[in-house]
Structure formats: C-alpha cells, structure tokens
Design a protein around this motif. Structure first.
Motif: not given
Length: 300
Positions: A7-17, A19-26
């Motif tokens: 569960k913790w790894l999934r949450r980290v993966g979701v957060v990382a994804l 962040l990537l989406v937000l960076a790409a949007a920025a």
C-alpha cells in the motif's frame, strides 16, 4: 512483501505520478505563456529624435556603438553576430544585421522606429525585442541617441543575417512565468529622456555612464544572476554598497581602468563574462567618471 508495504509503495507511486503530471502541466503552461509574451503587442508612444548626419554626431555615435556593447551583439561591422552558443544547453543567440547593407532589419526604419527599438526594446511592429538590452540604453540623452542613430545610418554597408533566438526549454519556461524578463517589461516607458550631462570626471557623468551596467548588474547594481544568461555564467558582481561589494578591489580609477582594458582583476584573475571587447574601448574620461560614481555610492 507485506500488505502495508504494498500500500505504501502504491501511494508513493501515485504521488510520484501526480508530481510528474503537475511538472508537465507547469512546463506546458510556462511555454504557452512564453509564446504569448513573445507575440504580445506593445503600444508605446514615442517621440522621434531629430536625425543628424554631421561629423561630430557620427563620431560620437561610432564611439557609443563600439564601447557600449552594440558591437558585441551585432558585430563590429553591424552585420550581426552569434554571442551565445552553448552546445550543452542548446542555447544559441545572435544579434541581427543592422548595418545599411542589404537584408538589414533596420532597412526602412523611420526616425520613431530607431527610438522605439533602442530606447524601449520594441520592434516597429510592436513586438518585444527579446534579448535587446534596452534598459542599458533607455537613459540615453536625445543627443547621444541621435548620434548613435547617425552612426548606424552612415556606417559602411555590410552583409549579415537575421537574429537567432534558440532558447532551451528551462529558459523559455522561466520567461513565461516572469522569472526572466525582456527589456520592454523592465523599462518605465513613461520616463522622459534625461537632461544632457556634461562630459567630464564628475559624479553626474559617472552616473550617466553607469546606466550601461543595469542589464547585467541590475537596476540597483546589486548584482546576481545575469537574466537569461546560460546556467554556467557566474553571477554579476555587486557594485552597490553592502556585503559582497567588489568595489573595495578598485580603490582608484587606475585599477578599474586596468580591469576594463585587460579583463583581469588586480590579482591577475580573469573576469569571464563581461564584454571587455567593448568595455576596453571606453575613454579614460568615462572610466574615471564611472569609478568616481561607484565609489561615491560606497560612501553614501
């Protein structure tokens, strides 16, 4: 692997994804804003200066062209010049051909167009001249502006090319978000032209000469990162009073003149970024007055 770990790894993966989406949007937003800024239309009313062609004006204009950085960007013959070429970042910038020769961007310039481009950083079509350092030239007196124009209109015709503006993605994004500004965004376009200043070794003339330092050293001469420069450029030195000011290294006009003539500090170390090809052509009067002004700032 335990259920809690998964569960913790999934949450980290979701957060990382996310962040990537937000960076790409920025990045996307920054690029869109940069494009809009580059295409914006600036309606800046300007008053033309009377054109001159007398020998004194042409000679003064040639001196300003050679000593105030114009040749660094446009070439000694006005045919244009590449002045940033950084293979590491892909940044490549060249000033355009501005001599009277065929293909010059100034062909057909009316008196008002010269003023708009040099003093305000805006093209005849109303677009910002992205890398034109007009903040350095905005405070030219009408006489000096007319003299510079006189030289540009009378200099020998040369061949050359158009401007080149290849900016790496980070620079374009920073420009879009306003972290880097073009000169047209920095200048107070409502300021009237300054009153004439008598040439001489005086604080007043030194303050006038110091206007050429604003583009790199900032409006208060506090130094810092050179706006729009490649990432490996060192920060501009602090010339204003305060911690870190370099003026203690130049106790007299001779020491500052040595720097401008040689590109080296008193200890023999080289200053890497300053345009010494132009600065070395400054007159003794201008350099002595500049030193007098900069030292007077330290005294308050």
């Amino acid at each position: 692997m335990s259920l809690s770990t998964k569960k913790w790894l999934r949450r980290v993966g979701v957060v990382a994804l996310l962040l990537l989406v937000l960076a790409a949007a920025a990045i996307w937003l920054g690029l869109q804003m940069a494009d809009r800024k580059m295409q914006r239309k600036l309606d800046i009313p300007v008053q033309a200066v009377a054109l001159r062609d007398d020998a004194a004006a042409v000679a003064r204009g040639q001196y300003l062209f050679q000593s105030r950085g114009c040749a660094d960007c446009h070439g000694a013959n006005g045919g244009g010049r590449v002045f940033i070429d950084d293979p590491k970042t892909g940044m490549r910038v060249a000033g355009p051909h501005i001599s009277p020769g065929p293909g010059s961007v100034t062909a057909g310039y009316q008196p008002v167009d010269w003023v708009r481009a040099i003093r305000h950083g805006v093209s005849p079509a109303g677009r910002a001249l992205i890398v034109m350092p007009s903040e350095d030239y905005n405070r030219y007196t009408d006489d000096d502006l007319a003299s510079l124009i006189a030289w540009l209109r009378s200099m020998p015709a040369a061949q050359g090319g158009a401007a080149v503006l290849d900016l790496p993605l980070p620079v374009r994004v920073m420009y879009g978000f306003g972290l880097i500004q073009d000169a047209a965004a920095k200048i107070d376009h409502k300021l009237p032209p300054p009153a004439p200043v008598a040439q001489g070794v005086s604080r007043e003339h030194g303050a006038y000469v110091a206007n050429m330092c604003l583009g790199c050293h900032g409006p208060t001469l506090a130094g810092g990162k050179v706006p729009g420069g490649p990432p490996d450029w060192p920060p501009a030195a602090r010339l204003a009073p305060g911690e870190g000011s370099v003026m203690a290294r130049y106790p007299d006009a001779a020491s500052l003149t040595h720097l401008f003539r040689t590109g080296k500090r008193a200890d023999g170390s080289e200053v890497k970024v300053m345009p010494f090809e132009s600065l070395g052509k400054m007159s003794d009067t201008d350099l002595q007055a500049l030193h007098l002004y900069l030292q007077s700032l330290q005294k308050g």
